[in-house]
Design a protein around this motif. Structure first.
Motif, PDB file in Angstrom:
ATOM      1  N   ILE A  82       0.841  -1.203   0.000  1.00 23.04           N
ATOM      2  CA  ILE A  82       0.000   0.000   0.000  1.00 23.04           C
ATOM      3  C   ILE A  82       0.875   1.252   0.000  1.00 23.04           C
ATOM      4  O   ILE A  82       0.644   2.191  -0.774  1.00 23.04           O
ATOM      5  CB  ILE A  82      -0.967  -0.010   1.202  1.00 23.04           C
ATOM      6  CG1 ILE A  82      -2.053  -1.072   0.997  1.00 23.04           C
ATOM      7  CG2 ILE A  82      -1.581   1.375   1.437  1.00 23.04           C
ATOM      8  CD1 ILE A  82      -2.881  -1.365   2.235  1.00 23.04           C
ATOM      9  N   GLU A  83       1.880   1.277   0.844  1.00 25.65           N
ATOM     10  CA  GLU A  83       2.767   2.445   0.908  1.00 25.65           C
ATOM     11  C   GLU A  83       3.512   2.645  -0.410  1.00 25.65           C
ATOM     12  O   GLU A  83       3.657   3.775  -0.881  1.00 25.65           O
ATOM     13  CB  GLU A  83       3.751   2.281   2.067  1.00 25.65           C
ATOM     14  CG  GLU A  83       3.096   2.395   3.426  1.00 25.65           C
ATOM     15  CD  GLU A  83       4.014   2.024   4.573  1.00 25.65           C
ATOM     16  OE1 GLU A  83       5.126   1.507   4.332  1.00 25.65           O
ATOM     17  OE2 GLU A  83       3.601   2.241   5.728  1.00 25.65           O
ATOM     18  N   LYS A  84       3.969   1.547  -1.006  1.00 27.93           N
ATOM     19  CA  LYS A  84       4.692   1.628  -2.282  1.00 27.93           C
ATOM     20  C   LYS A  84       3.764   2.138  -3.385  1.00 27.93           C
ATOM     21  O   LYS A  84       4.134   3.022  -4.152  1.00 27.93           O
ATOM     22  CB  LYS A  84       5.256   0.262  -2.654  1.00 27.93           C
ATOM     23  CG  LYS A  84       6.032   0.256  -3.927  1.00 27.93           C
ATOM     24  CD  LYS A  84       6.579  -1.133  -4.240  1.00 27.93           C
ATOM     25  CE  LYS A  84       7.272  -1.119  -5.593  1.00 27.93           C
ATOM     26  NZ  LYS A  84       7.652  -2.445  -6.013  1.00 27.93           N
ATOM     27  N   LYS A  85       2.563   1.595  -3.455  1.00 30.58           N
ATOM     28  CA  LYS A  85       1.629   2.000  -4.501  1.00 30.58           C
ATOM     29  C   LYS A  85       1.198   3.451  -4.308  1.00 30.58           C
ATOM     30  O   LYS A  85       1.043   4.201  -5.266  1.00 30.58           O
ATOM     31  CB  LYS A  85       0.407   1.076  -4.504  1.00 30.58           C
ATOM     32  CG  LYS A  85      -0.551   1.311  -5.650  1.00 30.58           C
ATOM     33  CD  LYS A  85       0.102   1.202  -7.019  1.00 30.58           C
ATOM     34  CE  LYS A  85       0.545  -0.194  -7.356  1.00 30.58           C
ATOM     35  NZ  LYS A  85       1.085  -0.325  -8.723  1.00 30.58           N
ATOM     36  N   ARG A  86       1.027   3.875  -3.068  1.00 34.36           N
ATOM     37  CA  ARG A  86       0.661   5.272  -2.791  1.00 34.36           C
ATOM     38  C   ARG A  86       1.765   6.216  -3.270  1.00 34.36           C
ATOM     39  O   ARG A  86       1.488   7.243  -3.900  1.00 34.36           O
ATOM     40  CB  ARG A  86       0.408   5.467  -1.294  1.00 34.36           C
ATOM     41  CG  ARG A  86      -0.058   6.866  -0.952  1.00 34.36           C
ATOM     42  CD  ARG A  86      -0.357   7.027   0.516  1.00 34.36           C
ATOM     43  NE  ARG A  86      -1.559   6.284   0.858  1.00 34.36           N
ATOM     44  CZ  ARG A  86      -1.671   5.466   1.907  1.00 34.36           C
ATOM     45  NH1 ARG A  86      -0.672   5.293   2.732  1.00 34.36           N
ATOM     46  NH2 ARG A  86      -2.795   4.843   2.145  1.00 34.36           N
ATOM     47  N   ALA A  87       3.022   5.862  -3.009  1.00 39.29           N
ATOM     48  CA  ALA A  87       4.150   6.686  -3.455  1.00 39.29           C
ATOM     49  C   ALA A  87       4.209   6.738  -4.982  1.00 39.29           C
ATOM     50  O   ALA A  87       4.458   7.800  -5.564  1.00 39.29           O
ATOM     51  CB  ALA A  87       5.457   6.142  -2.880  1.00 39.29           C
ATOM     52  N   GLU A  88       3.962   5.593  -5.627  1.00 42.39           N
ATOM     53  CA  GLU A  88       3.953   5.562  -7.087  1.00 42.39           C
ATOM     54  C   GLU A  88       2.834   6.440  -7.643  1.00 42.39           C
ATOM     55  O   GLU A  88       3.042   7.167  -8.618  1.00 42.39           O
ATOM     56  CB  GLU A  88       3.772   4.122  -7.588  1.00 42.39           C
ATOM     57  CG  GLU A  88       4.951   3.225  -7.320  1.00 42.39           C
ATOM     58  CD  GLU A  88       4.665   1.757  -7.632  1.00 42.39           C
ATOM     59  OE1 GLU A  88       3.495   1.410  -7.931  1.00 42.39           O
ATOM     60  OE2 GLU A  88       5.603   0.965  -7.582  1.00 42.39           O
ATOM     61  N   LEU A  89       1.673   6.361  -7.026  1.00 40.84           N
ATOM     62  CA  LEU A  89       0.535   7.164  -7.473  1.00 40.84           C
ATOM     63  C   LEU A  89       0.841   8.652  -7.348  1.00 40.84           C
ATOM     64  O   LEU A  89       0.567   9.427  -8.270  1.00 40.84           O
ATOM     65  CB  LEU A  89      -0.719   6.808  -6.662  1.00 40.84           C
ATOM     66  CG  LEU A  89      -1.954   7.677  -6.889  1.00 40.84           C
ATOM     67  CD1 LEU A  89      -2.378   7.680  -8.347  1.00 40.84           C
ATOM     68  CD2 LEU A  89      -3.089   7.219  -5.979  1.00 40.84           C
ATOM     69  N   ILE A  90       1.413   9.055  -6.240  1.00 41.33           N
ATOM     70  CA  ILE A  90       1.755  10.477  -6.047  1.00 41.33           C
ATOM     71  C   ILE A  90       2.733  10.940  -7.110  1.00 41.33           C
ATOM     72  O   ILE A  90       2.565  12.009  -7.709  1.00 41.33           O
ATOM     73  CB  ILE A  90       2.312  10.696  -4.621  1.00 41.33           C
ATOM     74  CG1 ILE A  90       1.187  10.517  -3.597  1.00 41.33           C
ATOM     75  CG2 ILE A  90       2.960  12.073  -4.493  1.00 41.33           C
ATOM     76  CD1 ILE A  90       1.663  10.424  -2.164  1.00 41.33           C
ATOM     77  N   LYS A  91       3.737  10.116  -7.372  1.00 44.93           N
ATOM     78  CA  LYS A  91       4.747  10.469  -8.377  1.00 44.93           C
ATOM     79  C   LYS A  91       4.121  10.603  -9.764  1.00 44.93           C
ATOM     80  O   LYS A  91       4.357  11.584 -10.479  1.00 44.93           O
ATOM     81  CB  LYS A  91       5.844   9.412  -8.394  1.00 44.93           C
ATOM     82  CG  LYS A  91       6.981   9.705  -9.329  1.00 44.93           C
ATOM     83  CD  LYS A  91       8.050   8.643  -9.224  1.00 44.93           C
ATOM     84  CE  LYS A  91       9.174   8.917 -10.200  1.00 44.93           C
ATOM     85  NZ  LYS A  91      10.232   7.897 -10.112  1.00 44.93           N
ATOM     86  N   VAL A  92       3.298   9.640 -10.144  1.00 44.39           N
ATOM     87  CA  VAL A  92       2.654   9.654 -11.458  1.00 44.39           C
ATOM     88  C   VAL A  92       1.669  10.809 -11.569  1.00 44.39           C
ATOM     89  O   VAL A  92       1.600  11.486 -12.592  1.00 44.39           O
ATOM     90  CB  VAL A  92       1.960   8.295 -11.724  1.00 44.39           C
ATOM     91  CG1 VAL A  92       0.992   8.365 -12.883  1.00 44.39           C
ATOM     92  CG2 VAL A  92       2.994   7.224 -11.961  1.00 44.39           C
ATOM     93  N   ALA A  93       0.892  11.049 -10.514  1.00 45.03           N
ATOM     94  CA  ALA A  93      -0.089  12.130 -10.535  1.00 45.03           C
ATOM     95  C   ALA A  93       0.598  13.489 -10.645  1.00 45.03           C
ATOM     96  O   ALA A  93       0.097  14.384 -11.335  1.00 45.03           O
ATOM     97  CB  ALA A  93      -0.962  12.076  -9.293  1.00 45.03           C
ATOM     98  N   ASN A  94       1.732  13.638  -9.980  1.00 41.82           N
ATOM     99  CA  ASN A  94       2.467  14.901 -10.062  1.00 41.82           C
ATOM    100  C   ASN A  94       3.014  15.153 -11.456  1.00 41.82           C
ATOM    101  O   ASN A  94       3.061  16.297 -11.914  1.00 41.82           O
ATOM    102  CB  ASN A  94       3.603  14.940  -9.045  1.00 41.82           C
ATOM    103  CG  ASN A  94       3.118  15.226  -7.644  1.00 41.82           C
ATOM    104  OD1 ASN A  94       2.077  15.830  -7.443  1.00 41.82           O
ATOM    105  ND2 ASN A  94       3.871  14.776  -6.661  1.00 41.82           N
ATOM    106  N   SER A  95       3.433  14.094 -12.140  1.00 41.12           N
ATOM    107  CA  SER A  95       4.023  14.290 -13.458  1.00 41.12           C
ATOM    108  C   SER A  95       3.004  14.223 -14.593  1.00 41.12           C
ATOM    109  O   SER A  95       3.174  14.894 -15.605  1.00 41.12           O
ATOM    110  CB  SER A  95       5.143  13.270 -13.705  1.00 41.12           C
ATOM    111  OG  SER A  95       4.622  11.957 -13.648  1.00 41.12           O
TER     112      SER A  95
END
Length: 58
Positions: free
Chosen positions: A10-23
């Motif tokens: 969950i923590e890994k996927k949340r970090a990935e989502l934030i990164k993708v959403a920001n870019s």
């Protein structure tokens, strides 16, 4: 799946989502897919947690 493994995923996927959403933006196809994957992981966590809580009551 073990509870700690789910939390890590969950923590890994949340970090990935934030990164993708920001870019790419929150409404990008990849951000939506990551968000759905995160939802699935969170739902699985709660399913397991609720089953554990329910079974420990009796």
């Amino acid at each position: 799946m073990i509870k700690n493994d789910l939390i890590t995923l969950i923590e890994k996927k949340r970090a990935e989502l934030i990164k993708v959403a920001n870019s790419n933006g929150l409404t990008s196809t990849v951000a939506i897919r990551y968000s759905q994957e995160l939802d699935h992981l969170i739902n699985e966590y709660y399913r397991q947690h609720l089953n554990h809580v329910s079974s420990s009551r009796y």
